[in-house]
Design a protein around this motif. Sequence first.
Motif, PDB file in Angstrom:
ATOM      1  N   GLN A  66       0.656  -1.301  -0.515  1.00  0.00           N
ATOM      2  CA  GLN A  66      -0.173   0.061  -0.011  1.00  0.00           C
ATOM      3  C   GLN A  66       0.999   1.597   0.029  1.00  0.00           C
ATOM      4  N   ASN A  78       0.319   5.979  -2.901  1.00  0.00           N
ATOM      5  CA  ASN A  78       0.478   7.548  -3.257  1.00  0.00           C
ATOM      6  C   ASN A  78       1.495   7.975  -4.925  1.00  0.00           C
ATOM      7  N   ALA A 109      -6.555  -0.292  -5.416  1.00  0.00           N
ATOM      8  CA  ALA A 109      -6.630   1.157  -4.454  1.00  0.00           C
ATOM      9  C   ALA A 109      -7.767   1.854  -5.637  1.00  0.00           C
ATOM     10  N   VAL A 110      -8.349   1.502  -4.333  1.00  0.00           N
ATOM     11  CA  VAL A 110      -9.917   2.152  -4.212  1.00  0.00           C
ATOM     12  C   VAL A 110      -9.172   3.384  -4.241  1.00  0.00           C
ATOM     13  N   ASP A 111      -8.060   3.822  -3.022  1.00  0.00           N
ATOM     14  CA  ASP A 111      -8.240   5.394  -3.243  1.00  0.00           C
ATOM     15  C   ASP A 111      -7.983   6.172  -4.089  1.00  0.00           C
ATOM     16  N   ALA A 112      -7.240   5.524  -4.826  1.00  0.00           N
ATOM     17  CA  ALA A 112      -7.196   5.844  -6.471  1.00  0.00           C
ATOM     18  C   ALA A 112      -7.863   6.279  -7.807  1.00  0.00           C
ATOM     19  N   ASP A 123     -10.633   8.396  -8.475  1.00  0.00           N
ATOM     20  CA  ASP A 123     -11.050   9.343  -8.240  1.00  0.00           C
ATOM     21  C   ASP A 123      -9.243   9.539  -9.410  1.00  0.00           C
TER      22      ASP A 123
END
Length: 135
Positions: free
Chosen positions: A82, A86, A112-115, A117
């Motif tokens: 993880q 970034n 990477a669900v945070d990525a 967007d």
Amino acid sequence: MRANLQETNASPVVKSAITPRYADLFLSMLDPDRMRADAAFDAVLFDRHLAVPALIEQYNNSSENEVLRYLCVQLLGFSDSQKAINALIVALDDTSAMVRREACFALEDLKAVDAIDAIEKRTQDMDSSVRQVAE
């Protein structure tokens, strides 16, 4: 007294994540001999998450070498770490379409669900191959 002046004027030492072994492997990944290049890639791949700090640093230091940035991004995607996310989000804005496309794949590999967007923004990329992967 002289020693104190040198200590005062000395710049702080920044420890690099790129060990001599990784420096040699990164250089070898660019070798025209495909067997040697593949062996170096595989050696870094074998280290997986242990190689992440060195891969991120090498990516950041390789502004003039699109192929090495691409290989670093690809290996970050295979890292199962993880900590790579970034750096891969930053790579989505790389000047090279090849690197941006690979960053989309790498973020998918890492789930990477945070990525999401950031990847969605690549659906408006000027390069059709990047748009296709981002969709």
